[in-house]
Design an enzyme around this catalytic site. Structure first.
Site, short mmCIF file in Angstrom:
data_model
loop_
_atom_site.label_atom_id
_atom_site.label_comp_id
_atom_site.label_asym_id
_atom_site.label_seq_id
_atom_site.Cartn_x
_atom_site.Cartn_y
_atom_site.Cartn_z
N LYS A 22 0.84 -1.22 0.00
CA LYS A 22 0.00 0.00 0.00
C LYS A 22 0.87 1.25 0.00
O LYS A 22 0.67 2.16 -0.80
CB LYS A 22 -0.91 0.00 1.24
CG LYS A 22 -1.54 1.35 1.56
CD LYS A 22 -2.45 1.28 2.76
CE LYS A 22 -1.92 1.84 4.04
NZ LYS A 22 -1.62 3.27 4.08
N ASN A 23 1.81 1.30 0.92
CA ASN A 23 2.57 2.54 1.09
C ASN A 23 3.54 2.79 -0.06
O ASN A 23 4.00 3.92 -0.24
CB ASN A 23 3.31 2.53 2.43
CG ASN A 23 2.36 2.77 3.59
OD1 ASN A 23 1.18 3.06 3.38
ND2 ASN A 23 2.86 2.64 4.81
N ARG A 89 -4.13 10.07 3.94
CA ARG A 89 -2.88 10.79 4.15
C ARG A 89 -2.12 10.98 2.84
O ARG A 89 -1.47 11.98 2.60
CB ARG A 89 -2.02 9.98 5.14
CG ARG A 89 -0.65 10.56 5.44
CD ARG A 89 -0.75 11.80 6.26
NE ARG A 89 0.55 12.39 6.53
CZ ARG A 89 0.71 13.55 7.11
NH1 ARG A 89 -0.32 14.27 7.50
NH2 ARG A 89 1.91 14.05 7.31
N CYS A 113 -5.29 8.17 9.17
CA CYS A 113 -5.67 7.66 10.47
C CYS A 113 -5.33 8.65 11.57
O CYS A 113 -4.30 9.33 11.51
CB CYS A 113 -4.95 6.34 10.73
SG CYS A 113 -5.63 4.99 9.76
N ARG A 118 0.22 14.59 12.97
CA ARG A 118 0.56 14.45 11.56
C ARG A 118 0.59 15.78 10.79
O ARG A 118 -0.12 15.95 9.78
CB ARG A 118 -0.36 13.45 10.87
CG ARG A 118 -0.44 12.13 11.60
CD ARG A 118 -1.17 11.09 10.82
NE ARG A 118 -0.28 10.35 9.92
CZ ARG A 118 -0.67 9.31 9.19
NH1 ARG A 118 -1.90 8.92 9.20
NH2 ARG A 118 0.19 8.68 8.42
N PRO A 119 1.39 16.75 11.26
CA PRO A 119 1.50 18.00 10.49
C PRO A 119 2.28 17.79 9.20
O PRO A 119 2.83 16.70 8.99
CB PRO A 119 2.29 18.90 11.45
CG PRO A 119 3.10 17.98 12.28
CD PRO A 119 2.30 16.70 12.40
N ILE A 120 2.34 18.81 8.33
CA ILE A 120 3.14 18.66 7.10
C ILE A 120 4.24 19.72 7.05
O ILE A 120 4.71 20.09 5.98
CB ILE A 120 2.27 18.67 5.82
CG1 ILE A 120 1.44 19.96 5.70
CG2 ILE A 120 1.35 17.46 5.77
CD1 ILE A 120 0.84 20.13 4.29
N ASP A 121 4.64 20.21 8.25
CA ASP A 121 5.65 21.28 8.30
C ASP A 121 6.98 20.88 7.66
O ASP A 121 7.63 21.71 7.01
CB ASP A 121 5.87 21.71 9.77
CG ASP A 121 6.24 20.54 10.66
OD1 ASP A 121 5.66 19.45 10.49
OD2 ASP A 121 7.12 20.70 11.52
N LEU A 122 7.38 19.62 7.80
CA LEU A 122 8.67 19.19 7.22
C LEU A 122 8.61 19.23 5.70
O LEU A 122 9.58 19.63 5.04
CB LEU A 122 9.03 17.79 7.70
CG LEU A 122 9.29 17.64 9.20
CD1 LEU A 122 9.35 16.17 9.59
CD2 LEU A 122 10.59 18.33 9.58
N ASP A 300 3.78 0.65 12.19
CA ASP A 300 2.53 0.07 11.68
C ASP A 300 2.29 -1.35 12.21
O ASP A 300 1.17 -1.86 12.11
CB ASP A 300 2.53 0.06 10.15
CG ASP A 300 2.30 1.44 9.57
OD1 ASP A 300 2.02 2.37 10.33
OD2 ASP A 300 2.40 1.60 8.33
N ARG A 391 -9.13 0.04 4.24
CA ARG A 391 -8.23 1.02 3.62
C ARG A 391 -6.90 0.37 3.22
O ARG A 391 -6.28 0.80 2.25
CB ARG A 391 -7.93 2.17 4.59
CG ARG A 391 -9.15 3.04 4.85
CD ARG A 391 -8.75 4.24 5.65
NE ARG A 391 -7.51 4.77 5.11
CZ ARG A 391 -6.70 5.58 5.74
NH1 ARG A 391 -6.98 5.97 6.94
NH2 ARG A 391 -5.60 6.02 5.16
#
Ligand code: UD1
Length: 413
Positions: A22-23, A89, A113, A118-122, A300, A391
């Protein structure tokens, strides 16, 4: 809303195929925006792939087929809806892909999930370092490329998603891009090999520095991503937990080495040859697990290990260092009779018995872990909200049934 009715007590036997990762596949689907040529990509039949196909359609790309999916069409700039982006995500990969293709991107905040903030600052600070203008709104982010050129970006933490987003962007940026502090997960290597099969030039995959020599154009390809190491790991833990002997086909053990070591500690026997893995459940002895970025233990697979600890002799210790809210399944295990003491990001679990309960899945991996808990418990359990499990696992119930587990999918109107 469907649910799983699960009856505990059966050992496992037989063999099942492991699905495509999946990933690995999700960022590859986003990467299809980088070409107008046809891409053939082997995909697992899971809900996240269906959502990603819908997102590609918004950009004018069709994605047809089951198993081998063909993605084609001239992509056009689009601003995907919050409803679609909040469903997974992996919508975050549209940022890198849209910037690469259209020099601009609009992205409502990605979902996924609820296992942490889970920010996206990076992602955003690395794009800024490469000369992208970023405007952060409350609900969406807008980015614009000032000059599409390479450069240097450094990640303060080896974020999987940020590394992949930068790879997508840099593949067609002018000149060389050097990304330091990269994640080293096998899915990063897979994405790099996929992009290279489209004519990109990425090196250093699987190390903390990836170098990308930007190419003007990428072309179509046909690609089979690796086996899903998390699905594979879920079945390996299921066998350790329930006993018996199973064989996983089209699998790979080398990417699951931290899990293999823990299962050996638990008393299992494991053999691997070519793409087959055979595992025999053992004594179920206590163990300790600390999650971390690859090559450390995969976060996971942490919830499945929590369930195994509940049925292993002695006291096991589980530490979660990647996501802050990944212990929510422990409350459900307590309701099933588990002896759990959780402080901050560490849980001590003493092995004992579990009894059947009515439970709700709250996230993908925690949900799969609850199914395993039901199979290891005395009596019957009902696990609801299994759309979370859909999912990431194709035919989870069918595969477990094939291995001898008692699990039934109940469809509620
Ligand atoms: C990916 C996987 C997910 C896996 C995780 C870690 C996909 C689609 N999902 O998620 O299954 O559990 O890697 O192996 O591939 N972080 C920040 N700022 C950022 C980005 C991340 O603080 O900009 C934090 C996250 O909140 C988290 C940690 O870094 O605490 C790891 O996140 P990351 O490696 O980015 O995971 P994902 O790519 O979201």
């Amino acid at each position: 809303m469907d649910s799983y009715l699960v009856t505990g007590g059966n050992k496992l036997a037989g063999s099942v195929n492991v699905q495509i990762s999946k990933n690995a596949v999700l960022p590859m689907l986003a990467a299809c925006l980088l070409t107008e040529e046809r891409v053939g990509l082997f995909c697992p039949d899971i809900a996240d792939v269906s959502v990603m196909k819908k997102l590609l359609a918004v950009f004018g790309k069709s994605a047809e087929g089951k198993g081998l999916v063909f993605i084609e069409g001239e992509p056009s700039y689009a601003e995907p809806s919050a409803a679609l982006c909040s469903a997974l995500r992996a919508s975050v990969f549209l940022l890198g892909a849209s910037l690469a293709r259209f020099q601009r991107a609009y992205l409502p905040m990605p979902g996924g999930c609820a296992i942490g903030k889970r920010p996206i600052d990076l992602h955003l600070s690395a794009f800024r370092a490469l000369g992208v203008e970023v405007k952060e709104g409350e609900r969406a982010v807008e980015c614009r490329v000032i000059k599409k050129r390479g450069g240097k970006a450094e990640l303060a933490y080896p974020s999987v998603g940020a590394t992949e987003n930068l790879m997508l962007y840099a593949a067609t940026a002018e000149g060389e891009t050097v990304i330091r502090g990269c994640a080293k997960e096998p899915e990063i290597v897979d994405l790099g090999l996929f992009l290279n099969s489209m004519g990109a030039k990425l090196s250093g995959l699987g190390t903390d520095t990836i170098v990308v020599e930007g190419q003007k154009k990428l072309h179509g390809t046909k690609y089979r991503p690796s086996a899903d190491r998390i699905e594979c790991g879920t079945f390996l833990v299921a066998c350790a937990l329930l006993g018996g002997e199973i064989t996983l086909l089209e699998a790979g053990l080398e990417k699951n080495d931290p899990l293999r070591l823990k299962l050996l500690q638990n008393g299992c026997k494991i053999w691997a040859k070519d793409d087959k893995i055979t595992i025999q459940g053992g004594e179920r002895l206590a163990f300790s697990v600390k999650t971390g970025p690859y090559p450390s233990f995969a976060t996971d697979l942490q919830p499945m290990m929590g369930v195994l600890a509940c049925r292993s002799k002695g006291e096991s210790l589980i530490e979660e260092t990647v996501f802050e809210h990944r212990f929510s399944y422990l409350k459900d295990l307590k309701r099933m009779g588990a002896d759990v003491c959780c402080k901050g990001n560490a849980a001590r679990i003493r092995g004992g018995r579990l009894h059947g309960e009515k439970l709700n899945a709250k996230d993908l991996r925690g949900g799969a872990a609850l199914v395993l808990a039901g199979l290891a418990a005395e009596g019957v359990s009902e696990i609801s909200q299994i759309h979370y499990i859909d999912r990431g696992y194709a035919d989870f119930d069918k595969k477990l049934s094939l291995l001898g587990a008692r699990i039934e999918r109940i469809t509620h109107e």
